[in-house]
Scaffold this active site. Structure first.
Site, short mmCIF file in Angstrom:
data_model
loop_
_atom_site.label_atom_id
_atom_site.label_comp_id
_atom_site.label_asym_id
_atom_site.label_seq_id
_atom_site.Cartn_x
_atom_site.Cartn_y
_atom_site.Cartn_z
N GLU A 129 -0.84 7.59 -2.22
CA GLU A 129 -1.91 7.54 -1.21
C GLU A 129 -1.56 8.36 -0.01
OE1 GLU A 129 -3.44 3.90 0.25
OE2 GLU A 129 -3.82 4.76 2.05
N SER B 72 -1.76 -1.64 11.33
CA SER B 72 -2.08 -1.09 10.13
C SER B 72 -1.05 -0.05 9.59
CB SER B 72 -3.46 -0.59 10.05
OG SER B 72 -3.97 -0.57 8.80
N LYS C 230 3.18 -0.25 10.38
CA LYS C 230 4.28 0.28 9.60
C LYS C 230 5.25 1.15 10.39
CE LYS C 230 0.96 1.52 5.57
NZ LYS C 230 0.63 0.20 5.27
N GLN D 81 -1.90 -3.79 -2.09
CA GLN D 81 -1.37 -2.61 -2.24
C GLN D 81 0.39 -2.57 -2.52
OE1 GLN D 81 -0.98 -0.39 1.71
NE2 GLN D 81 -1.32 1.58 0.29
N HIS E 11 -9.87 -6.31 10.40
CA HIS E 11 -8.67 -5.44 10.43
C HIS E 11 -8.25 -4.70 11.90
CE1 HIS E 11 -5.23 -3.50 8.90
NE2 HIS E 11 -5.73 -2.54 8.61
N TRP F 252 -5.44 -6.83 0.51
CA TRP F 252 -4.86 -5.42 0.49
C TRP F 252 -3.58 -5.53 1.29
CZ3 TRP F 252 -4.77 -1.56 -2.93
CH2 TRP F 252 -4.51 -0.54 -2.47
C1 MCU Z 1 -2.68 -1.54 6.26
O1 MCU Z 1 -2.38 0.00 6.26
C2 MCU Z 1 -3.22 0.94 5.46
C3 MCU Z 1 -3.03 0.70 4.00
O2 MCU Z 1 -1.59 0.85 3.93
C4 MCU Z 1 -3.88 1.94 3.34
O3 MCU Z 1 -3.66 1.60 2.17
C5 MCU Z 1 -5.24 1.76 4.03
O4 MCU Z 1 -5.89 3.02 3.24
O5 MCU Z 1 -5.25 2.14 5.34
C6 MCU Z 1 -4.80 1.18 6.21
C7 MCU Z 1 -4.83 1.62 7.69
O6 MCU Z 1 -4.00 2.08 8.22
O7 MCU Z 1 -5.98 1.20 8.15
C8 MCU Z 1 -6.29 1.71 9.24
#
Ligand code: MCU
Length: 414
Positions: free
Chosen positions: A280, A226, A230, A272, A361, A325
Site C-alpha cells: 500500500e 493514523s 505510526k 491491515q 477515525h 482495519w
Molecule cells: C491507520 O493508518 C492508515 C492505514 O494504515 C492505511 O491502510 C489507510 O489507508 O489509511 C490510514 C490512515 O492514515 O488514515 C488517515
C-alpha cells in the site's frame, strides 16, 4: 538524552531516563538471526544472544539492540545529523536549512502559541498536525512530514526533501564510483517514517539553538493520528529528547503487532497486516518486504519492542476499538506487552493505553480527554498526576505472561 538545561526537574521518570541513557557499557554483539523464528512476541528481556536483561544498564543495551534490529529489518537506517544546520525564527515560522555535501534543503515548521502560560512553552510536534485537542498552555509545532518524505502510494518511495538531500547526490556518485553504491542503497531502501524521525531530530536541534522560538526543549512531545500516528511512535522511539509520545489510532505499522494482526486477519477479520502494508505505501524500508512476504515470525522484534524503546519516557496510546482495519486487539496486546518495559523499571504509570468505543477515525472522543490531560500535565508541566491508565472498551484480556503471545516474565531492573 535530555540536553536542554532549561527547567530540568527531579521528576522520577526523568531521573530514570538519565539512568537508562547514562549507562555506558559494552553491549552484547548481535548474533546471526538468519534462522530466527518465533510465533510469539520476542521476549523484551532477553538479548538476541540469549543473555538475560537484569539491570537498567542492560536495558540501555537491549534498547540499542532493538533499535539496530528495527532499523535493519523494518524501518531503514537513521542517518547521522546533517553536516550543517541553520535555523531562524520569524512570525510563527521556524525556518530550518540543512546541508550535506553541497546539497541543501529548507523546511519550515509553523508554531501555534497558546493563549495561556508563559514562555518558554512546552510543545507538541504535530506529525502532519495533531488530531487531539490542543492542550492549554502548550505550543503546537506543525511538521509537514509529507513534504519531507511522501506517503501517497507505493510509488512515493524516494520522494520528498529528505531524499533530495541525501539520495540524489549519492545515486549520481554511485553511477560514477561503484564503491559508493552501498550508501545510495541505504537511502533507496529507507522508509518514510525514518525520514520523518530524522527530521524531528533536526527540529529538536533547531529549537535548542533558537531561543527566539520560545520553546522549552526539555518539555516537547509528539503526536499524530493514523498513518501519522505510526510516524509519531517511530519519532518518539528514536528521538530520546521527546518526553511524551501520543500515537492516535495508528494501527498496523504503529502500535499493532505484526504477529497478532496476521492472526486476526487469519480469522477472517479485515485487519491491515504486513503483506498488505508493504504494497500500500512506503512507510517501511524495502528490507521489510522479505518478512512481510514470507513470515513475520522471522522478525526478532515486533511493535511491542518499538513501544518499549520509548521507556521510561511518557507514552500514551490512544485507540478506537470500532475499526477492524486498525487491529485494536493487536494494538492492545502489543502495547500491554510494551508496558512491561516500564513495569520492569518501576515506572508503569508513565505508559498509558486508552481504547475508546467506536467513533469516526481520528475524531478524538471527549471521554478520553481526562486521560490525555493527566499525561500532558505530568510530562509537559511536571505535575504529579495519576497516569496509571490501561483501559479498553474492547473488554480484551491480555496480560504478560500470556501463553500464546508473550510467554516471558518481567524482571525488576536494578
Ligand atoms: C491507520 O493508518 C492508515 C492505514 O494504515 C492505511 O491502510 C489507510 O489507508 O489509511 C490510514 C490512515 O492514515 O488514515 C488517515
Amino acid at each position: 538524552m535530555v540536553s536542554s538545561s532549561r527547567c530540568i526537574s527531579a521528576a522520577p521518570w526523568l531521573l530514570l531516563l538519565t539512568a537508562v541513557h547514562a549507562s555506558a557499557q559494552a553491549c552484547p554483539a548481535i548474533p546471526s538471526l538468519a534462522s530466527y523464528n518465533n510465533t510469539a512476541l520476542p521476549d523484551l528481556f532477553t538479548f538476541a544472544n540469549g543473555q538475560k536483561v537484569q539491570t537498567l544498564a542492560d536495558w540501555a543495551c537491549r534498547r540499542q539492540e532493538i533499535s539496530t534490529l528495527m532499523q535493519m529489518d523494518e524501518l531503514g537506517t537513521l542517518p547521522d545529523p546533517p553536516a550543517s544546520m541553520t535555523a531562524s525564527f520569524s512570525g510563527s515560522t521556524l525556518t530550518i536549512t540543512v546541508s550535506e555535501g553541497g546539497k541543501s534543503i529548507t523546511f519550515a515548521p509553523t508554531i501555534t502559541y497558546p493563549n495561556t502560560g508563559t514562555a518558554p512553552f512546552p510543545a507538541l510536534i504535530g506529525m502532519g498536525g495533531i488530531s487531539i485537542p490542543s492542550p492549554a498552555g502548550v505550543a503546537i509545532i506543525n511538521f509537514n512530514n509529507e513534504q519531507m518524505a511522501a506517503q501517497d502510494t507505493a510509488a512515493s518511495r524516494g520522494q520528498g526533501l529528505f531524499f533530495n538531500l541525501f539520495w540524489e547526490r549519492r545515486v549520481r556518485r554511485c553511477i560514477i564510483i561503484l564503491a559508493l553504491c552501498g550508501q545510495a542503497l541505504i537511502f533507496l531502501r529507507l522508509g518514510a517514517m525514518m525520514a520523518w524521525a530524522w527530521a524531528v531530530r533536526v527540529i529538536m536541534d533547531a529549537l535548542e539553538q533558537t531561543p527566539a522560538a520560545k520553546i522549552n526543549t526539555a518539555r516537547v512531545g509528539v503526536s499524530g493520528c493514523s498513518r501519522n500516528g505510526k510516524g509519531a511512535l517511530v519519532a518518539g522511539a528514536f528521538e530520546p529528547r521527546l518526553v511524551l509520545t501520543i500515537p492516535q489510532e495508528s494501527g498496523s505499522g504503529g502500535t499493532d503487532s505484526w504477529r497478532i494482526s496476521d492472526f486476526i486477519f487469519s480469522t477472517g477479520i479485515l485487519t491491515q497486516n504486513a503483506s498488505e502494508i508493504v504494497q500500500e505505501n512506503v512507510w517501511l524500508s524495502t528490507n521489510f518486504d522479505q518478512f512481510a512476504n514470507t513470515s513475520v515470525d522471522k522478525l526478532p522484534f515486533d511493535h511491542h519492542s518499538l513501544g518499549a524503546m520509548v521507556a521510561p519516557r511518557g507514552l500514551f496510546v490512544i485507540d478506537n476499538i470500532g475499526i477492524d482495519w486498525l487491529g485494536p486487539f493487536s494494538s492492545y496486546g502489543a502495547m500491554v506487552s510494551a508496558r512491561t518495559a516500564w513495569t520492569a523499571m518501576g515506572a508503569s504509570d508513565s505508559m498509558g493505553i486508552s481504547q475508546a468505543s467506536n467513533h469516526s477515525h481520528c475524531v478524538f472522543p471527549s471521554t478520553q480527554q481526562p486521560q490525555l490531560t493527566v499525561f500532558i500535565n505530568k510530562f509537559l508541566f511536571d505535575q504529579d498526576t495519576d497516569t496509571d491508565i490501561v483501559e479498553t472498551a474492547g473488554n480484551y484480556t491480555f496480560e504478560v505472561p500470556d501463553a500464546q503471545w508473550a510467554p516471558w516474565s518481567v524482571p525488576t531492573l536494578v
